[in-house]
Structure formats: C-alpha cells, structure tokens
Design a protein around this motif. Sequence first.
Motif, PDB file in Angstrom:
ATOM      1  N   ILE A   1      -7.413   7.857  -6.754  1.00  0.00           N
ATOM      2  CA  ILE A   1      -6.960   9.236  -6.966  1.00  0.00           C
ATOM      3  C   ILE A   1      -7.998  10.197  -6.407  1.00  0.00           C
ATOM      4  CG2 ILE A   1      -6.316  10.932  -8.716  1.00  0.00           C
ATOM      5  CD1 ILE A   1      -5.426   8.502 -10.454  1.00  0.00           C
TER       6      ILE A   1
ATOM      7  N   GLN B   1      -3.061  10.509  -3.829  1.00  0.00           N
ATOM      8  CA  GLN B   1      -3.256   9.173  -4.378  1.00  0.00           C
ATOM      9  C   GLN B   1      -2.908   8.104  -3.353  1.00  0.00           C
ATOM     10  OE1 GLN B   1      -1.366   8.395  -8.139  1.00  0.00           O
ATOM     11  NE2 GLN B   1      -1.624  10.501  -8.829  1.00  0.00           N
ATOM     12  N   ARG B   2      -3.564   6.955  -3.528  1.00  0.00           N
ATOM     13  CA  ARG B   2      -3.203   5.757  -2.784  1.00  0.00           C
ATOM     14  C   ARG B   2      -3.150   4.631  -3.803  1.00  0.00           C
ATOM     15  NH1 ARG B   2      -5.828   1.711  -0.360  1.00  0.00           N
ATOM     16  NH2 ARG B   2      -7.873   2.616  -0.699  1.00  0.00           N
ATOM     17  N   TRP B   3      -2.073   3.867  -3.762  1.00  0.00           N
ATOM     18  CA  TRP B   3      -1.883   2.758  -4.693  1.00  0.00           C
ATOM     19  C   TRP B   3      -1.898   1.454  -3.918  1.00  0.00           C
ATOM     20  CZ3 TRP B   3       1.581   3.256  -9.485  1.00  0.00           C
ATOM     21  CH2 TRP B   3       1.538   4.554 -10.003  1.00  0.00           C
ATOM     22  N   GLU B   4      -2.511   0.433  -4.499  1.00  0.00           N
ATOM     23  CA  GLU B   4      -2.428  -0.932  -3.977  1.00  0.00           C
ATOM     24  C   GLU B   4      -1.752  -1.771  -5.055  1.00  0.00           C
ATOM     25  OE1 GLU B   4      -6.377  -2.201  -3.012  1.00  0.00           O
ATOM     26  OE2 GLU B   4      -6.490  -0.900  -1.238  1.00  0.00           O
TER      27      GLU B   4
ATOM     28  N   GLU C   1       0.862  -1.183   0.000  1.00  0.00           N
ATOM     29  CA  GLU C   1       0.000   0.000   0.000  1.00  0.00           C
ATOM     30  C   GLU C   1       0.896   1.230   0.000  1.00  0.00           C
ATOM     31  OE1 GLU C   1      -3.914  -0.740   2.376  1.00  0.00           O
ATOM     32  OE2 GLU C   1      -2.232  -1.531   3.545  1.00  0.00           O
TER      33      GLU C   1
ATOM     34  N   ILE D   1      -2.197  -3.687 -10.031  1.00  0.00           N
ATOM     35  CA  ILE D   1      -2.081  -2.335  -9.457  1.00  0.00           C
ATOM     36  C   ILE D   1      -3.436  -1.647  -9.551  1.00  0.00           C
ATOM     37  CG2 ILE D   1      -0.968  -0.082  -9.640  1.00  0.00           C
ATOM     38  CD1 ILE D   1       1.374  -1.580 -11.042  1.00  0.00           C
ATOM     39  N   GLU D   2      -3.877  -1.140  -8.407  1.00  0.00           N
ATOM     40  CA  GLU D   2      -5.100  -0.341  -8.375  1.00  0.00           C
ATOM     41  C   GLU D   2      -4.739   1.008  -7.759  1.00  0.00           C
ATOM     42  OE1 GLU D   2      -9.810  -0.837  -7.229  1.00  0.00           O
ATOM     43  OE2 GLU D   2      -8.375  -2.279  -6.467  1.00  0.00           O
ATOM     44  N   LYS D   3      -5.169   2.095  -8.437  1.00  0.00           N
ATOM     45  CA  LYS D   3      -4.869   3.446  -7.969  1.00  0.00           C
ATOM     46  C   LYS D   3      -6.166   4.143  -7.564  1.00  0.00           C
ATOM     47  CE  LYS D   3      -2.620   5.184 -11.494  1.00  0.00           C
ATOM     48  NZ  LYS D   3      -1.666   5.928 -12.352  1.00  0.00           N
TER      49      LYS D   3
ATOM     50  N   THR E   1       1.217   5.457  -0.321  1.00  0.00           N
ATOM     51  CA  THR E   1       0.509   6.721  -0.147  1.00  0.00           C
ATOM     52  C   THR E   1       1.395   7.856  -0.640  1.00  0.00           C
ATOM     53  OG1 THR E   1      -0.614   5.836   1.793  1.00  0.00           O
ATOM     54  CG2 THR E   1      -0.634   8.221   1.512  1.00  0.00           C
TER      55      THR E   1
END
Length: 80
Positions: A60, A42-45, A36, A56-58, A38
């Motif tokens: 925004i 944005q936060r990305w998984e 995860e 990858i899931e973003k 930060t």
Amino acid sequence: MVLVGLKELIYFLNKLEDSNIFYKLNKVRNEAIMVEITVPGQRWEVEFMEDGIVEIEKFISDGDFYDVKEIETLFKDFSD
C-alpha cells in the motif's frame, strides 16, 4: 482454512476481468501461480499454491511521490 483449486483460480480471474481490475499472471515459486493486481495506491500479490492454500500480500502506497534522486537510494540501499 479454505482450500482452493484451479476452478477457483479461474473464477477469481473471471471476476477480476468482469470488474475491470488490471492483473497479470506470474510464477515466482515452483509450487504457485501468482496473480499480480494493480489498483490505485495498491499492489496485491495473490498466490494460489499447489496444495490449495492462497496467500495474499498487499503493498500500500504512502501517497508520497519522489523525484529522480530517489533512484540513487534504490541502488544504495538494495544493491548487493
């Protein structure tokens, strides 16, 4: 499709650290390790799957901020 393993995961984590990008590790699925990330707005998984696939899931931000009343919306819209 590019498949990755533990070596690539470690390289990725080291690169995040070298770049001073905040992350934490999590495990949501039985077959994956999630990173995860930060960054501002944005936060990305990033999930490293046991079969070598990376997903990858973003998330925004729209840049909007809400007051405390928005908490009511959270419970109204997302409670069972």
